[in-house]
Every structure is written in structure tokens, then in C-alpha cells.
Design a protein around this motif. Structure first.
Motif, PDB file in Angstrom:
ATOM      1  N   TRP A  27       0.816  -1.208   0.000  1.00 25.60           N
ATOM      2  CA  TRP A  27       0.000   0.000   0.000  1.00 25.60           C
ATOM      3  C   TRP A  27       0.853   1.262   0.000  1.00 25.60           C
ATOM      4  O   TRP A  27       0.415   2.305  -0.444  1.00 25.60           O
ATOM      5  N   ARG A  28       2.101   1.174   0.443  1.00 27.48           N
ATOM      6  CA  ARG A  28       2.978   2.336   0.389  1.00 27.48           C
ATOM      7  C   ARG A  28       3.783   2.350  -0.905  1.00 27.48           C
ATOM      8  O   ARG A  28       4.394   3.346  -1.237  1.00 27.48           O
ATOM      9  N   GLY A  29       3.795   1.220  -1.617  1.00 32.20           N
ATOM     10  CA  GLY A  29       4.381   1.144  -2.954  1.00 32.20           C
ATOM     11  C   GLY A  29       5.836   1.545  -3.045  1.00 32.20           C
ATOM     12  O   GLY A  29       6.624   1.330  -2.148  1.00 32.20           O
ATOM     13  N   GLY A  30       6.185   2.102  -4.183  1.00 34.57           N
ATOM     14  CA  GLY A  30       7.517   2.634  -4.413  1.00 34.57           C
ATOM     15  C   GLY A  30       8.633   1.616  -4.316  1.00 34.57           C
ATOM     16  O   GLY A  30       8.600   0.573  -4.948  1.00 34.57           O
ATOM     17  N   ILE A  43      15.640 -14.597  -8.611  1.00 35.39           N
ATOM     18  CA  ILE A  43      15.729 -15.985  -8.149  1.00 35.39           C
ATOM     19  C   ILE A  43      14.808 -16.917  -8.931  1.00 35.39           C
ATOM     20  O   ILE A  43      14.654 -18.068  -8.571  1.00 35.39           O
ATOM     21  N   GLY A  44      14.190 -16.409 -10.006  1.00 36.81           N
ATOM     22  CA  GLY A  44      13.483 -17.310 -10.912  1.00 36.81           C
ATOM     23  C   GLY A  44      11.980 -17.214 -10.979  1.00 36.81           C
ATOM     24  O   GLY A  44      11.359 -17.963 -11.720  1.00 36.81           O
ATOM     25  N   PHE A  45      11.361 -16.316 -10.231  1.00 41.16           N
ATOM     26  CA  PHE A  45       9.922 -16.156 -10.324  1.00 41.16           C
ATOM     27  C   PHE A  45       9.582 -15.221 -11.483  1.00 41.16           C
ATOM     28  O   PHE A  45      10.338 -14.291 -11.778  1.00 41.16           O
ATOM     29  N   LYS A  46       8.447 -15.455 -12.141  1.00 43.98           N
ATOM     30  CA  LYS A  46       7.976 -14.552 -13.181  1.00 43.98           C
ATOM     31  C   LYS A  46       7.310 -13.366 -12.494  1.00 43.98           C
ATOM     32  O   LYS A  46       6.403 -13.539 -11.687  1.00 43.98           O
ATOM     33  N   VAL A  47       7.749 -12.162 -12.824  1.00 43.55           N
ATOM     34  CA  VAL A  47       7.286 -10.958 -12.135  1.00 43.55           C
ATOM     35  C   VAL A  47       6.656  -9.999 -13.131  1.00 43.55           C
ATOM     36  O   VAL A  47       7.164  -9.813 -14.237  1.00 43.55           O
ATOM     37  N   HIS A  48       5.550  -9.403 -12.725  1.00 44.85           N
ATOM     38  CA  HIS A  48       4.905  -8.360 -13.525  1.00 44.85           C
ATOM     39  C   HIS A  48       4.506  -7.246 -12.574  1.00 44.85           C
ATOM     40  O   HIS A  48       3.753  -7.468 -11.639  1.00 44.85           O
ATOM     41  N   LEU A  49       5.040  -6.054 -12.809  1.00 44.92           N
ATOM     42  CA  LEU A  49       4.690  -4.904 -11.979  1.00 44.92           C
ATOM     43  C   LEU A  49       3.547  -4.148 -12.624  1.00 44.92           C
ATOM     44  O   LEU A  49       3.582  -3.867 -13.820  1.00 44.92           O
ATOM     45  N   LEU A  50       2.540  -3.832 -11.837  1.00 41.18           N
ATOM     46  CA  LEU A  50       1.410  -3.050 -12.331  1.00 41.18           C
ATOM     47  C   LEU A  50       1.655  -1.572 -12.092  1.00 41.18           C
ATOM     48  O   LEU A  50       2.132  -1.184 -11.039  1.00 41.18           O
ATOM     49  N   GLU A  51       1.337  -0.762 -13.062  1.00 35.74           N
ATOM     50  CA  GLU A  51       1.369   0.686 -12.898  1.00 35.74           C
ATOM     51  C   GLU A  51      -0.067   1.131 -12.655  1.00 35.74           C
ATOM     52  O   GLU A  51      -0.984   0.615 -13.275  1.00 35.74           O
ATOM     53  N   GLY A  52      -0.277   2.060 -11.762  1.00 31.00           N
ATOM     54  CA  GLY A  52      -1.615   2.580 -11.566  1.00 31.00           C
ATOM     55  C   GLY A  52      -2.154   2.451 -10.161  1.00 31.00           C
ATOM     56  O   GLY A  52      -3.326   2.720  -9.915  1.00 31.00           O
ATOM     57  N   GLY A  53      -1.323   1.997  -9.223  1.00 39.52           N
ATOM     58  CA  GLY A  53      -1.728   1.964  -7.829  1.00 39.52           C
ATOM     59  C   GLY A  53      -2.827   0.967  -7.513  1.00 39.52           C
ATOM     60  O   GLY A  53      -3.019  -0.039  -8.194  1.00 39.52           O
ATOM     61  N   TYR A  54      -3.568   1.282  -6.462  1.00 39.29           N
ATOM     62  CA  TYR A  54      -4.570   0.357  -5.939  1.00 39.29           C
ATOM     63  C   TYR A  54      -5.679   0.050  -6.944  1.00 39.29           C
ATOM     64  O   TYR A  54      -6.124  -1.093  -7.049  1.00 39.29           O
ATOM     65  N   ALA A  55      -6.104   1.040  -7.717  1.00 39.66           N
ATOM     66  CA  ALA A  55      -7.181   0.810  -8.691  1.00 39.66           C
ATOM     67  C   ALA A  55      -6.765  -0.248  -9.705  1.00 39.66           C
ATOM     68  O   ALA A  55      -7.544  -1.153 -10.034  1.00 39.66           O
ATOM     69  N   GLU A  56      -5.548  -0.182 -10.182  1.00 36.34           N
ATOM     70  CA  GLU A  56      -5.069  -1.180 -11.147  1.00 36.34           C
ATOM     71  C   GLU A  56      -4.904  -2.545 -10.495  1.00 36.34           C
ATOM     72  O   GLU A  56      -5.202  -3.577 -11.092  1.00 36.34           O
ATOM     73  N   PHE A  57      -4.461  -2.558  -9.252  1.00 38.08           N
ATOM     74  CA  PHE A  57      -4.341  -3.815  -8.517  1.00 38.08           C
ATOM     75  C   PHE A  57      -5.708  -4.496  -8.405  1.00 38.08           C
ATOM     76  O   PHE A  57      -5.842  -5.686  -8.661  1.00 38.08           O
ATOM     77  N   ARG A  58      -6.728  -3.733  -8.030  1.00 34.94           N
ATOM     78  CA  ARG A  58      -8.094  -4.282  -7.918  1.00 34.94           C
ATOM     79  C   ARG A  58      -8.563  -4.846  -9.252  1.00 34.94           C
ATOM     80  O   ARG A  58      -9.145  -5.916  -9.314  1.00 34.94           O
ATOM     81  N   ARG A  59      -8.339  -4.120 -10.330  1.00 34.06           N
ATOM     82  CA  ARG A  59      -8.729  -4.612 -11.663  1.00 34.06           C
ATOM     83  C   ARG A  59      -8.044  -5.935 -11.982  1.00 34.06           C
ATOM     84  O   ARG A  59      -8.654  -6.857 -12.495  1.00 34.06           O
ATOM     85  N   ALA A  60      -6.751  -6.025 -11.669  1.00 31.63           N
ATOM     86  CA  ALA A  60      -5.997  -7.247 -11.952  1.00 31.63           C
ATOM     87  C   ALA A  60      -6.495  -8.427 -11.125  1.00 31.63           C
ATOM     88  O   ALA A  60      -6.618  -9.537 -11.632  1.00 31.63           O
ATOM     89  N   VAL A  61      -6.805  -8.199  -9.850  1.00 36.50           N
ATOM     90  CA  VAL A  61      -7.285  -9.266  -8.973  1.00 36.50           C
ATOM     91  C   VAL A  61      -8.669  -9.748  -9.418  1.00 36.50           C
ATOM     92  O   VAL A  61      -8.922 -10.944  -9.489  1.00 36.50           O
ATOM     93  N   VAL A  62      -9.539  -8.829  -9.734  1.00 34.58           N
ATOM     94  CA  VAL A  62     -10.905  -9.186 -10.154  1.00 34.58           C
ATOM     95  C   VAL A  62     -10.857  -9.937 -11.494  1.00 34.58           C
ATOM     96  O   VAL A  62     -11.639 -10.860 -11.707  1.00 34.58           O
ATOM     97  N   ALA A  63      -9.927  -9.596 -12.362  1.00 35.65           N
ATOM     98  CA  ALA A  63      -9.827 -10.239 -13.673  1.00 35.65           C
ATOM     99  C   ALA A  63      -9.398 -11.705 -13.562  1.00 35.65           C
ATOM    100  O   ALA A  63      -9.657 -12.485 -14.470  1.00 35.65           O
TER     101      ALA A  63
END
Length: 64
Positions: A27-30, A43-63
């Protein structure tokens, strides 16, 4: 910050399969989210960073 990331790995992630796909939101991001993403990627995990803060996070989780 590095000690906190290491603590997470030692307690939780040490035996986690590399195909695990967690959704992580700082929630503090950055620097916190970027640092964890960098370490997970290195260390080998596939990572994707979302831009757009909490609103984008919610969209990604709901999707999912």
C-alpha cells in the motif's frame, strides 16, 4: 528493506515452487514493491509490476 525480504524468504518462500503466482500489493508502494519484484525475478519467479496503484491492482485481482 533487504533484511525484511530475506525474512520472508526464510519463513515462507524458501520451498515455494517457481510457478507460484502470488498477487502482492504494497500500500505504500515505491521502493518496497520494486525491491521485492527485483529479488523475486532474480531468483526465478515470473514478475509483472502493475502501474496505476490500488485501482489497477483491484482490476488485476478481479480479472483473475
Amino acid at each position: 528493506m533487504a533484511r525484511n525480504i530475506a525474512d520472508h524468504f526464510e519463513r515462507v518462500l524458501i520451498e515455494t515452487p517457481k510457478d507460484w503466482k502470488p498477487r502482492v500489493y504494497y500500500w505504500r508502494g515505491g521502493k518496497r514493491s520494486g525491491s521485492l519484484a527485483l529479488v523475486l525475478d532474480q531468483i526465478g519467479f515470473k514478475v509483472h509490476l502493475l502501474e496505476g496503484g490500488y485501482a489497477e491492482f483491484r482490476r488485476a485481482v478481479v480479472a483473475v
